[in-house]
Design a protein around this motif. Sequence first.
Motif, PDB file in Angstrom:
ATOM      1  N   MET A  97     -54.857 -83.942  19.335  1.00  0.00           N
ATOM      2  CA  MET A  97     -55.398 -82.587  19.417  1.00  0.00           C
ATOM      3  C   MET A  97     -56.873 -82.614  19.819  1.00  0.00           C
ATOM      4  SD  MET A  97     -53.713 -80.375  16.338  1.00  0.00           S
ATOM      5  CE  MET A  97     -51.958 -79.993  16.310  1.00  0.00           C
ATOM      6  N   ALA A  98     -57.587 -83.600  19.327  1.00  0.00           N
ATOM      7  CA  ALA A  98     -58.990 -83.722  19.692  1.00  0.00           C
ATOM      8  C   ALA A  98     -59.147 -84.036  21.174  1.00  0.00           C
ATOM      9  CB  ALA A  98     -59.652 -84.818  18.850  1.00  0.00           C
ATOM     10  N   LEU A  99     -58.257 -84.876  21.717  1.00  0.00           N
ATOM     11  CA  LEU A  99     -58.299 -85.172  23.141  1.00  0.00           C
ATOM     12  C   LEU A  99     -58.094 -83.897  23.946  1.00  0.00           C
ATOM     13  CD1 LEU A  99     -58.352 -87.035  25.587  1.00  0.00           C
ATOM     14  CD2 LEU A  99     -55.910 -87.483  25.215  1.00  0.00           C
ATOM     15  N   GLY A 100     -57.131 -83.079  23.537  1.00  0.00           N
ATOM     16  CA  GLY A 100     -56.911 -81.808  24.212  1.00  0.00           C
ATOM     17  C   GLY A 100     -58.130 -80.907  24.124  1.00  0.00           C
ATOM     18  N   ALA A 101     -58.794 -80.904  22.968  1.00  0.00           N
ATOM     19  CA  ALA A 101     -59.977 -80.064  22.801  1.00  0.00           C
ATOM     20  C   ALA A 101     -61.111 -80.517  23.708  1.00  0.00           C
ATOM     21  CB  ALA A 101     -60.431 -80.084  21.343  1.00  0.00           C
ATOM     22  N   VAL A 102     -61.271 -81.822  23.859  1.00  0.00           N
ATOM     23  CA  VAL A 102     -62.331 -82.326  24.746  1.00  0.00           C
ATOM     24  C   VAL A 102     -62.024 -81.980  26.194  1.00  0.00           C
ATOM     25  CG1 VAL A 102     -63.447 -84.405  25.631  1.00  0.00           C
ATOM     26  CG2 VAL A 102     -63.032 -84.153  23.184  1.00  0.00           C
ATOM     27  N   LEU A 103     -60.776 -82.180  26.609  1.00  0.00           N
ATOM     28  CA  LEU A 103     -60.399 -81.812  27.975  1.00  0.00           C
ATOM     29  C   LEU A 103     -60.612 -80.316  28.202  1.00  0.00           C
ATOM     30  CD1 LEU A 103     -57.123 -83.913  28.408  1.00  0.00           C
ATOM     31  CD2 LEU A 103     -59.389 -84.389  29.370  1.00  0.00           C
ATOM     32  N   GLY A 104     -60.244 -79.520  27.194  1.00  0.00           N
ATOM     33  CA  GLY A 104     -60.484 -78.091  27.289  1.00  0.00           C
ATOM     34  C   GLY A 104     -61.964 -77.771  27.337  1.00  0.00           C
ATOM     35  N   GLY A 105     -62.766 -78.509  26.563  1.00  0.00           N
ATOM     36  CA  GLY A 105     -64.202 -78.282  26.552  1.00  0.00           C
ATOM     37  C   GLY A 105     -64.848 -78.566  27.888  1.00  0.00           C
ATOM     38  N   LEU A 106     -64.371 -79.591  28.567  1.00  0.00           N
ATOM     39  CA  LEU A 106     -64.913 -79.917  29.885  1.00  0.00           C
ATOM     40  C   LEU A 106     -64.633 -78.809  30.892  1.00  0.00           C
ATOM     41  CD1 LEU A 106     -63.975 -83.712  30.082  1.00  0.00           C
ATOM     42  CD2 LEU A 106     -66.249 -82.723  29.697  1.00  0.00           C
ATOM     43  N   LEU A 107     -63.588 -78.032  30.646  1.00  0.00           N
ATOM     44  CA  LEU A 107     -63.221 -76.936  31.548  1.00  0.00           C
ATOM     45  C   LEU A 107     -63.434 -75.583  30.874  1.00  0.00           C
ATOM     46  CD1 LEU A 107     -59.903 -78.462  32.942  1.00  0.00           C
ATOM     47  CD2 LEU A 107     -62.145 -78.452  34.052  1.00  0.00           C
ATOM     48  N   SER A 108     -64.487 -75.498  30.067  1.00  0.00           N
ATOM     49  CA  SER A 108     -64.704 -74.293  29.255  1.00  0.00           C
ATOM     50  C   SER A 108     -65.737 -73.345  29.841  1.00  0.00           C
ATOM     51  CB  SER A 108     -65.145 -74.702  27.842  1.00  0.00           C
ATOM     52  OG  SER A 108     -66.403 -75.371  27.886  1.00  0.00           O
ATOM     53  N   GLY A 109     -66.104 -73.523  31.103  1.00  0.00           N
ATOM     54  CA  GLY A 109     -67.112 -72.650  31.686  1.00  0.00           C
ATOM     55  C   GLY A 109     -66.750 -71.183  31.618  1.00  0.00           C
ATOM     56  N   TRP A 110     -65.457 -70.875  31.664  1.00  0.00           N
ATOM     57  CA  TRP A 110     -65.008 -69.481  31.635  1.00  0.00           C
ATOM     58  C   TRP A 110     -65.293 -68.793  30.315  1.00  0.00           C
ATOM     59  CZ3 TRP A 110     -61.231 -67.790  28.198  1.00  0.00           C
ATOM     60  CH2 TRP A 110     -60.548 -68.795  27.498  1.00  0.00           C
ATOM     61  N   ILE A 111     -65.466 -69.574  29.243  1.00  0.00           N
ATOM     62  CA  ILE A 111     -65.668 -68.971  27.922  1.00  0.00           C
ATOM     63  C   ILE A 111     -66.932 -68.119  27.891  1.00  0.00           C
ATOM     64  CG2 ILE A 111     -66.219 -69.507  25.513  1.00  0.00           C
ATOM     65  CD1 ILE A 111     -64.282 -71.807  25.649  1.00  0.00           C
ATOM     66  N   SER A 112     -67.992 -68.579  28.555  1.00  0.00           N
ATOM     67  CA  SER A 112     -69.241 -67.814  28.554  1.00  0.00           C
ATOM     68  C   SER A 112     -69.133 -66.519  29.342  1.00  0.00           C
ATOM     69  CB  SER A 112     -70.373 -68.675  29.148  1.00  0.00           C
ATOM     70  OG  SER A 112     -70.634 -69.795  28.333  1.00  0.00           O
ATOM     71  N   ARG A 113     -68.134 -66.423  30.232  1.00  0.00           N
ATOM     72  CA  ARG A 113     -68.034 -65.256  31.104  1.00  0.00           C
ATOM     73  C   ARG A 113     -66.886 -64.317  30.752  1.00  0.00           C
ATOM     74  NH1 ARG A 113     -69.572 -69.510  34.087  1.00  0.00           N
ATOM     75  NH2 ARG A 113     -67.433 -70.193  34.404  1.00  0.00           N
ATOM     76  N   VAL A 114     -65.939 -64.770  29.937  1.00  0.00           N
ATOM     77  CA  VAL A 114     -64.803 -63.904  29.616  1.00  0.00           C
ATOM     78  C   VAL A 114     -65.301 -62.664  28.866  1.00  0.00           C
ATOM     79  CG1 VAL A 114     -64.267 -65.049  27.433  1.00  0.00           C
ATOM     80  CG2 VAL A 114     -62.483 -63.826  28.657  1.00  0.00           C
ATOM     81  N   VAL A 115     -64.828 -61.518  29.271  1.00  0.00           N
ATOM     82  CA  VAL A 115     -65.239 -60.250  28.670  1.00  0.00           C
ATOM     83  C   VAL A 115     -64.269 -59.820  27.574  1.00  0.00           C
ATOM     84  CG1 VAL A 115     -65.668 -57.807  29.115  1.00  0.00           C
ATOM     85  CG2 VAL A 115     -66.424 -59.530  30.771  1.00  0.00           C
ATOM     86  N   ARG A 116     -62.966 -59.928  27.816  1.00  0.00           N
ATOM     87  CA  ARG A 116     -61.952 -59.524  26.832  1.00  0.00           C
ATOM     88  C   ARG A 116     -61.714 -60.684  25.853  1.00  0.00           C
ATOM     89  NH1 ARG A 116     -57.027 -56.049  28.976  1.00  0.00           N
ATOM     90  NH2 ARG A 116     -57.088 -55.618  26.733  1.00  0.00           N
TER      91      ARG A 116
END
Length: 431
Positions: free
Chosen positions: A270-289
């Motif tokens: 699960m931690a590996l998935g979280a890190v991979l997700g974190g590397l592709l998390s740029g959208w989190i700062s921009r998501v409005v909903r």
Amino acid sequence: MSIRDLFADTRPLQVPAYRRLWTANIATTIGAQLTVVAVPAQIYSITGSSAYVGLSGLFGLVPLVVFGLYGGSIADSFDKRKVLIVSTLGMILTALAFWGLTAAGNTNVWWLLLTFSLQQAFFAVNQPTRTAVFRSILPLEQLPAGAGLNMMLMQAGAIVGPLTAGALIPFIGYSWLYALDAALLIPTLGAVLALPALPPKGAATRAGFRSVVDGLTYLRTQPVLLVAMLLDLIAMTFGMPRALYPEIAAVSFGEHGEGGMMLALLYSSMALGAVLGGLLSGWISRVVRQGLAVIVCILVWGAAVIVAGAAVMVSPGAVTVWAWLVILMLVVGGAADMFSASLRTAILQQSAAEHVQGRIQGVYIVVVVGGPRLADVLHGWAAEPFGVGLATLLGGVLVIVGTLLCAALVPGFTGYLKPVPRNVDEQAPEN
């Protein structure tokens, strides 16, 4: 949106105080994960029972509830830097207590559980204070990115730590893992000592029962905050089968002996998935909903846990394609949980007033860490009558049902939008 915008937003690392805490936490997180693996593995090696492993959840939950709530009150009443210093020293001392017990040849599981309770008490004071500090040192618009970076770091440690623990247990035993945990807390202590004074904001409050009640009264009037916490509780309580990992590795995957690679992979997937997700998390700062995004992420988490449970049920007691499917689904679930947790943390930091941040984060840490502790107890007990596979699958089903109920009953959360800061150019303090 460019390709670059897909990757993690690193602007918070330009703030010196945040950067020092984040960098020091690299070593500390790895050390903490050594203990996360060592305690349940040692309990299972002594008792041979998943129920006893699950009991560690109960011993961790009680101090988390008590000191998580009171710790939030302390964070709002005292200089946060001083609170972090004392609680970090407490975590170092309890890690040394684990080392001393194990080095002395202790085989009494109750001493391990009591030491674990004390460690969780210090953690329950430290964590809400640490999270509340981010509101003081980061601009409002960077809070989602700061939460994402912090989550990614914690999960990266949750990969390296379990893999290291699984590899080292057969060679150096449990005691030196605890000693390493104590040593790796020292960088964070140094970063905390380097923080400036962080006195309470607004009218001074007095730590204690009345302060806790005031914080809970405030929370009761904030449905968005309440649902954010409830969703985390649903996802973690029903969808976190980590108490079953030792039995899954030994029985479903046929891995005999103490430790082993499949056990380490279960703890770190699960931690590996979280890190991979974190590397592709740029959208989190921009998501409005943001509210809707949280709902979708938790539904993905529940579906991944269902598939993992089904794969465990058909596993023939050896490392086959079914074992690797379990690992893959836990990786997918970890990425979904990372997105969800980052968004929920940002919602709490954005929506709660600054003078109650410590108490709100105190309640949240009870939920964040208490949920998995409840999961340890529930999954440990459910494994006896249902088996580890069915217990995991049913947990995933309950995650989806509970999430859909929240979305239907509280549409205000699903419709929650990211607030627009009054001054987007505001800079964080240079400290």
